[in-house]
Design an enzyme around this catalytic site. Structure first.
Site, mmCIF file in Angstrom:
data_model
loop_
_atom_site.group_PDB
_atom_site.id
_atom_site.type_symbol
_atom_site.label_atom_id
_atom_site.label_comp_id
_atom_site.label_asym_id
_atom_site.label_seq_id
_atom_site.Cartn_x
_atom_site.Cartn_y
_atom_site.Cartn_z
ATOM 1 N N CYS A 49 18.509 15.676 2.012
ATOM 2 C CA CYS A 49 17.602 15.933 3.135
ATOM 3 C C CYS A 49 17.058 14.619 3.704
ATOM 4 C CB CYS A 49 16.497 16.891 2.708
ATOM 5 S SG CYS A 49 15.643 17.656 4.107
ATOM 6 N N HIS A 91 18.876 21.502 -0.148
ATOM 7 C CA HIS A 91 18.047 21.565 -1.339
ATOM 8 C C HIS A 91 18.616 22.649 -2.265
ATOM 9 C CE1 HIS A 91 14.909 18.980 0.261
ATOM 10 N NE2 HIS A 91 14.892 19.688 1.372
#
Length: 483
Positions: free
Chosen positions: A329, A426
């Site tokens: 991310c 994630h």
């Protein structure tokens, strides 16, 4: 329909854990139960079935209740992006950034959202188990409170107060907290739970008797300290280490000021063949097989801090000696050539040079990307699932699809030499096949099978067992309206 709230004498007293345990305890009895947290402040979050964002702890509690996460379970989420401000998320959607004083004036609007979500849950479930935030005795935060007694008073629900004896001063915590509440708030505290006790309960009994006589309120039970227990942390980085074999894969995660979703690394911390180390400010990055750049709520500021610490040079040296580097991310965004924030979403508007290890650039946009995804990791075509929570849109030839998603999109990229991998996903390590493939990529030859989901389910069951064994079932059932 019944609402029961768990409040704590301090942060990390065990509120999240007890609500998780009670959700599974109630589910075992066939009760339609749902978790709820009016207001959460945390950088660990999850994507819900209805496409929003809530605190990670409520997603785990939903699992304990046998439910898919929903935005009504955590209608107000605050994600700090500086020491004085946070992104405000209402019903799963970011509405903007606010400074602390500005948010104080916004609380009536936030409270309306809280009560709206609670009303929907009450309509759909027999039992709503509510988790407070921090402590109800924070005098400076009492006015307009929506997270603790302010909510309990608004919906007229009973409260259990939990305290952590492992920290010391448990009787002072309980009595002091009670003393700082108003008369009506004191009346709605129906009992105490003492958490993380180790030793002979007979030695604690005189203190419990004194507490009940002093306050006139029952001790509902004493929960033991559980060894080798894991539940995803709501906010603080869990740095507990287990001794591993000298042949364990060495994984290092630099802890940046606005690190987010660090629960990504729990499957690694629990893996018997991985030695996971978190490196903080002022510490050098030690020799490693794999360095992971984590998610970040303020990517440009965290990238600047990474350079201030000299960690960028350590990463270059790590790669020169054949080590692997993974960015997740915000960590992915750091791997590119530049990060542009023309709208000032994460601080002052402007651009920052990235580490230039993959050929792409990132533009931060107001609309946040929120989705649960599945696909295949380019490494060994391993099945992977996870979730995306990011404001950035990344474009460039270096994004060659480290993950091929079911919807046809490619995510992230892998460098030509195979040393640098980046992804927006994630939860990357939660599927056994993806975990094994990534560990082999990082240098582990023979990988033991570890099912993180099964480990989490096992520990939720352990929690419910503790409730059944150590809490007063009759009083608990009465408080939950199950008699």
């Amino acid at each position: 329909m019944t609402t029961l709230m768990v409040q704590g004498t301090t942060s990390d007293a065990g509120k999240s854990t007890l609500v998780t345990a009670l959700c599974r305890w109630a589910r075992r009895q066939g009760v339609a139960v749902v978790p709820f947290k009016p207001q959460n402040m945390a950088l660990n979050s999850a994507v819900t079935a209805d496409g929003g964002e809530i605190g990670r702890a409520q997603a785990v509690q939903a699992q304990a209740a046998g439910l898919a996460p929903h935005t009504d379970m955590n209608p107000v989420l605050l994600k700090p992006n500086s020491d004085m401000g946070a992104q405000v998320i209402i019903h799963g959607r970011a509405i903007g950034n606010m400074q602390a004083l500005s948010y104080h004036g916004y609380k009536p609007v936030a409270m309306a959202a809280v009560l709206e979500s609670h009303a929907r849950l009450v309509e759909g479930y027999r039992l709503v188990l509510v988790e407070g935030a921090g402590s109800p005795a924070e005098i400076n935060l009492r006015a307009g409170d929506i997270a603790n007694m302010g909510f309990a008073e608004a919906v007229d629900c009973p409260v259990i107060l939990i305290a952590d004896i492992d920290k010391g001063g448990v009787f002072a915590h309980l009595v002091g907290t009670l003393e700082l509440l108003s008369a009506s708030e004191q009346a709605r505290v129906k009992g105490f739970v003492i958490n993380r006790f180790r030793g002979d309960i007979a030695l604690l009994k005189p203190g419990l008797d004194w507490l009940e006589q002093r306050t006139g309120k029952p001790v509902l039970g004493v929960l033991p300290y559980l060894m080798d227990f894991h539940l995803e942390a709501e906010d603080a980085v869990d740095t507990r280490q287990q001794r591993k074999d000298e042949q364990a894969l060495r994984v290092v995660v630099p802890v940046l000021p606005r690190i987010s979703n660090h629960t990504d690394f729990d499957p690694l911390r629990l893996h018997p063949q991985v030695q996971l180390s978190f490196v903080g400010p002022g510490q050098a990055i030690p020799p490693a097989d794999l360095i992971i750049l984590p998610g970040s709520k303020s990517v440009r500021a965290d990238l600047a801090r990474l350079r201030e610490q000299g960690w960028d040079a350590a990463i270059v040296r790590h790669l020169r000696y054949g080590g692997k580097l993974l960015g997740i991310c915000g960590g992915l965004q750091m791997l590119g050539r530049q990060i542009h924030d023309p709208h000032g979403l994460e601080g002052a508007a402007g651009s920052s040079d990235g580490l230039a290890l993959l050929d792409f650039e990132t533009l931060l946009e107001p609309e946040k990307q929120l989705r649960n995804v599945r696909g295949q990791l380019c490494l060994e075509q391993a099945e992977v699932s996870g979730y995306e929570i990011h404001a950035g849109v990344s474009r460039g030839p270096g994004l060659n699809g480290a993950v091929r998603l079911e919807d046809g999109r490619g995510d992230g990229g892998l460098s030509a030499d195979g040393q640098v991998l980046g992804t927006y996903l994630h939860g990357l390590f939660e599927q056994p096949a993806a975990l094994a493939a990534l560990l082999r990529w990082a240098g582990l030859r023979e990988v033991q099978h570890v099912d993180y989901q099964a480990l989490r389910e096992r520990d939720i069951e352990r929690l419910a067992d503790q409730v059944e064994q150590h809490l007063d079932s009759a009083r608990l059932r009465a408080l939950c309206g199950l008699e």
